[in-house]
Design an enzyme around this catalytic site. Structure first.
Site, PDB file in Angstrom:
ATOM      1  CE  LYS A  13      -9.754  28.232  75.685  1.00 35.10           C
ATOM      2  NZ  LYS A  13      -9.269  27.045  76.544  1.00 35.10           N
ATOM      3  NE  ARG A  88      -5.437  30.937  79.895  1.00 33.22           N
ATOM      4  CZ  ARG A  88      -5.082  30.194  78.674  1.00 33.22           C
ATOM      5  NH1 ARG A  88      -5.065  30.779  77.533  1.00 33.22           N
ATOM      6  NH2 ARG A  88      -4.894  28.927  78.427  1.00 33.22           N
ATOM      7  NE  ARG A 123      -3.920  20.163  73.996  1.00 29.97           N
ATOM      8  CZ  ARG A 123      -4.386  21.407  74.343  1.00 29.97           C
ATOM      9  NH1 ARG A 123      -5.291  21.997  74.061  1.00 29.97           N
ATOM     10  NH2 ARG A 123      -3.598  21.902  75.204  1.00 29.97           N
ATOM     11  NE  ARG A 156       0.024  23.305  74.623  1.00 27.44           N
ATOM     12  CZ  ARG A 156      -0.894  24.103  74.727  1.00 27.44           C
ATOM     13  NH1 ARG A 156      -1.914  24.227  73.819  1.00 27.44           N
ATOM     14  NH2 ARG A 156      -1.176  24.759  75.945  1.00 27.44           N
ATOM     15  NE  ARG A 167      -2.418  24.515  80.352  1.00 31.39           N
ATOM     16  CZ  ARG A 167      -2.415  23.931  79.153  1.00 31.39           C
ATOM     17  NH1 ARG A 167      -1.828  22.583  79.029  1.00 31.39           N
ATOM     18  NH2 ARG A 167      -2.951  24.369  78.358  1.00 31.39           N
TER      19      ARG A 167
HETATM   20  P1  AMP Z   1      -3.236  28.002  75.608  1.00 29.36           P
HETATM   21  O1  AMP Z   1      -2.322  27.467  74.406  1.00 29.36           O
HETATM   22  O2  AMP Z   1      -4.335  28.870  75.525  1.00 29.36           O
HETATM   23  O3  AMP Z   1      -3.505  26.798  76.591  1.00 29.36           O
HETATM   24  O4  AMP Z   1      -1.995  28.681  76.545  1.00 29.36           O
HETATM   25  C1  AMP Z   1      -0.700  28.073  77.082  1.00 29.36           C
HETATM   26  C2  AMP Z   1      -0.250  28.974  78.157  1.00 29.36           C
HETATM   27  O5  AMP Z   1       0.073  30.070  77.676  1.00 29.36           O
HETATM   28  C3  AMP Z   1      -1.272  29.230  79.315  1.00 29.36           C
HETATM   29  O6  AMP Z   1      -1.010  28.012  80.174  1.00 29.36           O
HETATM   30  C4  AMP Z   1      -0.377  30.382  79.938  1.00 29.36           C
HETATM   31  O7  AMP Z   1       0.756  30.072  80.655  1.00 29.36           O
HETATM   32  C5  AMP Z   1      -0.192  31.040  78.685  1.00 29.36           C
HETATM   33  N1  AMP Z   1      -1.187  32.175  78.060  1.00 29.36           N
HETATM   34  C6  AMP Z   1      -2.206  32.053  76.976  1.00 29.36           C
HETATM   35  N2  AMP Z   1      -2.872  32.848  77.016  1.00 29.36           N
HETATM   36  C7  AMP Z   1      -2.926  33.520  78.330  1.00 29.36           C
HETATM   37  C8  AMP Z   1      -3.574  34.598  78.786  1.00 29.36           C
HETATM   38  N3  AMP Z   1      -4.580  35.246  78.238  1.00 29.36           N
HETATM   39  N4  AMP Z   1      -3.347  35.012  80.005  1.00 29.36           N
HETATM   40  C9  AMP Z   1      -2.085  34.541  80.663  1.00 29.36           C
HETATM   41  N5  AMP Z   1      -1.286  33.418  80.226  1.00 29.36           N
HETATM   42  C10 AMP Z   1      -1.711  33.087  79.165  1.00 29.36           C
END
Ligand code: AMP
Length: 210
Positions: A13, A88, A123, A156, A167
């Protein structure tokens, strides 16, 4: 245009959002990046989110909805935006609808779990600007250095295999139902994301520009 990118963590994404952002000149809003920034700067919201994020769990809806409300109210979102990582959960999607924001397109990037696990281990992200790379599929010009801002590329914490599995489970339980939610609204396009980055980009641009 207001676009949502759906897909499992590691489906690409972030990378695809960068391409659409360049093409349409609209900002990408990544809740993950906003939360990581807050964590780095040690804000209250960052501290609240830390344990959830590091365990691969979702940050509570009310926190993320607050973040997105504040961000979408900014001037640069007037002509549209790309949402990467939000919504999400169903309550997050309902909150977006309740804000009166009319989403034009929802693009779901489909990648199988086994491929995701493989991808995530390679990554790397820029600790300064959040741009994403891969040790095999999307190498920077100079090893370990971001092409865009010269920041250091790091792995990360939540990209470690055990956290990735958690996840993915959260994704299937909480986020996948959004496909049905947006399909019912007639906004969903499913794009195969298993092939090369370029191939997926071509499919996404076709969907965006259709
Ligand atoms: P991402 O970088 O989008 O993979 O997000 C990393 C982490 O941030 C996720 O695993 C969640 O812990 C938190 N996070 C990001 N976006 C959301 C969301 N819309 N709702 C809940 N947690 C989020």
């Amino acid at each position: 245009m207001k676009i949502i990118l759906l897909g499992a963590p590691g489906a690409g994404k972030g990378t695809q959002a960068e391409v659409i952002c360049d093409r349409l000149q609209i900002p990408t809003i990544s809740t993950g990046n906003i939360i990581r920034e807050a964590l780095k700067s040690g804000t209250e919201m960052g501290l609240k989110a830390k344990s959830f994020m590091e365990a691969g769990q979702l940050v509570p809806d009310e926190v993320v909805i607050g973040i997105i409300k504040e961000r979408l109210a900014k001037d640069d979102c007037k002509n549209g935006f790309i949402l990467d990582g939000f919504p999400r959960t169903i309550p997050q999607a309902e909150a977006l609808d309740a804000m009166g924001i009319a989403i034009d397109k929802v693009i779901d990037i489909e990648v199988k779990d086994e491929a995701i696990i493989k991808r995530m281990s390679g990554r790397r992200v820029c600790e300064k600007c959040g741009a994403s790379y891969h040790i095999d599929y999307k190498k920077p010009s100079v090893d370990g250095v971001c092409d865009k801002c010269a920041g250091a590329l790091v792995q990360r914490k939540d990209d470690h295999p055990d956290t990735v599995k958690a996840r993915l489970e959260v994704y299937h339980n909480e986020t996948e139902p959004l496909k049905d939610y947006y399909n019912k609204q007639g906004k969903l396009t499913i794009v195969e994301g298993q092939d090369s980055i370029e191939h997926t980009t071509a499919l996404i641009l076709k969907a965006v520009e259709a």
